[in-house]
Write a protein that holds these residues in place. Structure first.
Motif, PDB file in Angstrom:
ATOM      1  N   GLN A  34       1.008  -1.171  -0.180  1.00 38.01           N
ATOM      2  CA  GLN A  34      -0.002  -0.020   0.064  1.00 38.01           C
ATOM      3  C   GLN A  34       0.763   1.232  -0.026  1.00 38.01           C
ATOM      4  N   MET A  35       1.983   1.190   0.504  1.00 38.57           N
ATOM      5  CA  MET A  35       3.062   2.404   0.964  1.00 38.57           C
ATOM      6  C   MET A  35       3.834   2.473  -0.201  1.00 38.57           C
ATOM      7  N   GLY A  36       4.220   1.313  -0.821  1.00 37.27           N
ATOM      8  CA  GLY A  36       5.207   1.538  -1.885  1.00 37.27           C
ATOM      9  C   GLY A  36       6.642   1.437  -1.415  1.00 37.27           C
ATOM     10  N   VAL A  37       6.871   0.622  -0.113  1.00 39.34           N
ATOM     11  CA  VAL A  37       8.002   0.628   0.421  1.00 39.34           C
ATOM     12  C   VAL A  37       8.252  -0.869   0.623  1.00 39.34           C
ATOM     13  N   THR A  38       9.567  -1.007   1.201  1.00 40.16           N
ATOM     14  CA  THR A  38       9.950  -2.600   1.222  1.00 40.16           C
ATOM     15  C   THR A  38       9.457  -3.344   2.318  1.00 40.16           C
ATOM     16  N   VAL A  39       9.206  -4.487   2.492  1.00 47.55           N
ATOM     17  CA  VAL A  39       8.809  -5.092   3.837  1.00 47.55           C
ATOM     18  C   VAL A  39       9.160  -4.760   5.142  1.00 47.55           C
ATOM     19  N   ALA A  40      10.816  -4.617   4.813  1.00 48.31           N
ATOM     20  CA  ALA A  40      11.493  -4.140   6.189  1.00 48.31           C
ATOM     21  C   ALA A  40      11.398  -2.716   6.608  1.00 48.31           C
ATOM     22  N   GLU A  41      10.967  -2.082   5.579  1.00 53.45           N
ATOM     23  CA  GLU A  41      10.526  -0.660   5.996  1.00 53.45           C
ATOM     24  C   GLU A  41       9.322  -0.725   6.720  1.00 53.45           C
ATOM     25  N   ALA A  42       8.218  -1.349   6.082  1.00 55.11           N
ATOM     26  CA  ALA A  42       6.957  -1.461   6.737  1.00 55.11           C
ATOM     27  C   ALA A  42       6.980  -2.213   8.025  1.00 55.11           C
ATOM     28  N   ARG A  43       7.824  -3.167   8.214  1.00 54.30           N
ATOM     29  CA  ARG A  43       8.049  -3.654   9.837  1.00 54.30           C
ATOM     30  C   ARG A  43       8.510  -2.594  10.597  1.00 54.30           C
ATOM     31  N   ALA A  44       9.415  -1.743  10.268  1.00 49.78           N
ATOM     32  CA  ALA A  44       9.980  -0.720  11.033  1.00 49.78           C
ATOM     33  C   ALA A  44       8.871   0.265  11.452  1.00 49.78           C
ATOM     34  N   ALA A  45       8.200   0.718  10.479  1.00 49.58           N
ATOM     35  CA  ALA A  45       6.936   1.484  10.791  1.00 49.58           C
ATOM     36  C   ALA A  45       6.248   0.950  11.738  1.00 49.58           C
ATOM     37  N   LEU A  46       5.666  -0.295  11.595  1.00 48.45           N
ATOM     38  CA  LEU A  46       4.916  -0.952  12.469  1.00 48.45           C
ATOM     39  C   LEU A  46       5.542  -0.829  14.085  1.00 48.45           C
ATOM     40  N   ARG A  47       6.762  -0.990  14.047  1.00 47.32           N
ATOM     41  CA  ARG A  47       7.420  -1.383  15.343  1.00 47.32           C
ATOM     42  C   ARG A  47       7.506   0.214  15.902  1.00 47.32           C
ATOM     43  N   ALA A  48       7.688   1.314  15.156  1.00 48.60           N
ATOM     44  CA  ALA A  48       7.528   2.748  15.494  1.00 48.60           C
ATOM     45  C   ALA A  48       6.251   2.913  16.045  1.00 48.60           C
ATOM     46  N   PHE A  49       5.177   2.483  15.444  1.00 46.84           N
ATOM     47  CA  PHE A  49       3.916   2.649  15.944  1.00 46.84           C
ATOM     48  C   PHE A  49       3.489   2.029  17.073  1.00 46.84           C
ATOM     49  N   GLU A  50       3.801   0.771  17.208  1.00 49.47           N
ATOM     50  CA  GLU A  50       3.718   0.409  18.362  1.00 49.47           C
ATOM     51  C   GLU A  50       4.221   0.779  19.396  1.00 49.47           C
ATOM     52  N   ALA A  51       5.501   1.248  19.384  1.00 47.27           N
ATOM     53  CA  ALA A  51       6.391   1.938  20.411  1.00 47.27           C
ATOM     54  C   ALA A  51       5.644   3.287  20.914  1.00 47.27           C
ATOM     55  N   ASP A  52       5.080   3.771  19.965  1.00 47.23           N
ATOM     56  CA  ASP A  52       4.347   4.980  20.261  1.00 47.23           C
ATOM     57  C   ASP A  52       2.925   4.915  20.785  1.00 47.23           C
ATOM     58  N   THR A  53       2.407   3.739  21.010  1.00 48.49           N
ATOM     59  CA  THR A  53       0.927   3.454  20.987  1.00 48.49           C
ATOM     60  C   THR A  53       0.507   2.726  22.254  1.00 48.49           C
ATOM     61  N   SER A  54      -0.323   3.259  23.380  1.00 47.47           N
ATOM     62  CA  SER A  54      -0.557   2.512  24.326  1.00 47.47           C
ATOM     63  C   SER A  54      -1.321   1.002  24.134  1.00 47.47           C
ATOM     64  N   SER A  55      -1.567   0.359  25.156  1.00 51.23           N
ATOM     65  CA  SER A  55      -2.553  -0.986  24.645  1.00 51.23           C
ATOM     66  C   SER A  55      -3.855  -0.625  24.390  1.00 51.23           C
ATOM     67  N   ASP A  56      -4.362   0.541  24.713  1.00 52.59           N
ATOM     68  CA  ASP A  56      -5.875   0.897  24.314  1.00 52.59           C
ATOM     69  C   ASP A  56      -5.847   1.863  22.936  1.00 52.59           C
TER      70      ASP A  56
END
Length: 61
Positions: A34-56
């Motif tokens: 969807q974003m036109g990036v590599t899977v590694a870049e998408a995984r990094a974006a997901l990790r960053a999102f998870e790090a900045d988001t609470s469990s709720d």
């Protein structure tokens, strides 16, 4: 080291763990497409999102 190594290998035979890995891979591949990036870049974006988001789902900053 053997406890850590054994723990990592035991995850490979755990169906729940493997299902979670497969789902995270599916999500990362979808985001990458969807974003036109590599899977590694998408995984990094997901990790960053998870790090900045609470469990709720609220932003921590």
């Amino acid at each position: 080291m053997s406890v850590l190594h054994g723990g990592l290998l035991s995850g490979l035979t755990d169906p729940k763990f493997m299902a979670e890995i497969a789902e995270r891979t599916r999500i990362a591949e979808h985001i990458a497409a969807q974003m036109g990036v590599t899977v590694a870049e998408a995984r990094a974006a997901l990790r960053a999102f998870e790090a900045d988001t609470s469990s709720d789902g609220h932003t921590l900053h």
